[in-house]
Design a protein around this motif. Structure first.
Motif, mmCIF file in Angstrom:
data_model
loop_
_atom_site.group_PDB
_atom_site.id
_atom_site.type_symbol
_atom_site.label_atom_id
_atom_site.label_comp_id
_atom_site.label_asym_id
_atom_site.label_seq_id
_atom_site.Cartn_x
_atom_site.Cartn_y
_atom_site.Cartn_z
ATOM 1 N N HIS A 187 0.857 -1.193 0.000
ATOM 2 C CA HIS A 187 0.000 0.000 0.000
ATOM 3 C C HIS A 187 0.894 1.244 0.000
ATOM 4 O O HIS A 187 2.082 1.170 0.298
ATOM 5 C CB HIS A 187 -0.930 0.011 1.223
ATOM 6 N N TRP A 188 0.293 2.383 -0.352
ATOM 7 C CA TRP A 188 1.041 3.643 -0.337
ATOM 8 C C TRP A 188 1.386 4.010 1.098
ATOM 9 O O TRP A 188 0.639 3.676 2.020
ATOM 10 C CB TRP A 188 0.232 4.757 -0.983
ATOM 11 N N GLN A 191 -1.431 5.595 3.151
ATOM 12 C CA GLN A 191 -2.687 4.881 3.338
ATOM 13 C C GLN A 191 -2.713 4.192 4.693
ATOM 14 O O GLN A 191 -1.713 3.650 5.143
ATOM 15 C CB GLN A 191 -2.898 3.826 2.247
ATOM 16 N N ASP A 222 -11.559 3.668 3.023
ATOM 17 C CA ASP A 222 -10.635 4.734 2.562
ATOM 18 C C ASP A 222 -10.325 4.602 1.108
ATOM 19 O O ASP A 222 -10.105 3.699 0.499
ATOM 20 C CB ASP A 222 -9.324 4.695 3.358
#
Length: 134
Positions: free
Chosen positions: A117-118, A121, A134
């Motif tokens: 994931h980023w 995030q 989200d």
């Protein structure tokens, strides 16, 4: 007080030390990841467990990615020292900016590859339904 020539020599040595450390971290991390992979693969190969093989590759990629990220950070530090202290010309500053942009992109890409994931995030905790929205 140190003369400019002495300061320049110190900055050059420090930048080279950071470059060597960055390269060393990448090489050592790669060897460590490979060693871990080979040691773990011996146990998984005996069981013929397909999911275990995928976990091995995932663990290898995470370990390798983390060593590359750490090495890149050290190499960026060396570039900053070299540009600011040794060659403070407009051309070297622009080259440093380009290098930092490329390495930042690589770092974000590796971070997404490692974590899935980023960095900004929210990671869903087990049973946490709010993170899914989200």
């Amino acid at each position: 007080m140190l003369s400019d020539a002495v300061m320049l020599e110190i900055a050059t040595v420090v930048a080279k030390a950071f470059e060597l450390a960055g390269m060393g971290v990448i090489v050592a991390g790669t060897l460590f990841a490979l060693g871990k992979l080979v040691a773990s693969a011996a146990g998984v190969m005996r069981t013929e467990h397909v999911a275990g093989k995928r976990d091995l590759i995932s663990a290898f990629r995470k370990t390798l990615g983390r060593s590359i990220l750490t090495g890149l950070e050290l190499l960026v530090a060396a570039d900053i020292i070299r540009t600011v202290a040794i060659e403070p010309t407009m051309e070297s500053v622009l080259v440093l900016g380009l290098i930092v942009i490329i390495r930042t992109f690589l770092s974000f890409s590796l971070e997404v590859e490692i974590e899935g994931h980023w960095p900004w995030q929210k990671v869903a905790a087990p049973g946490d339904r709010d993170a899914d929205s989200d």
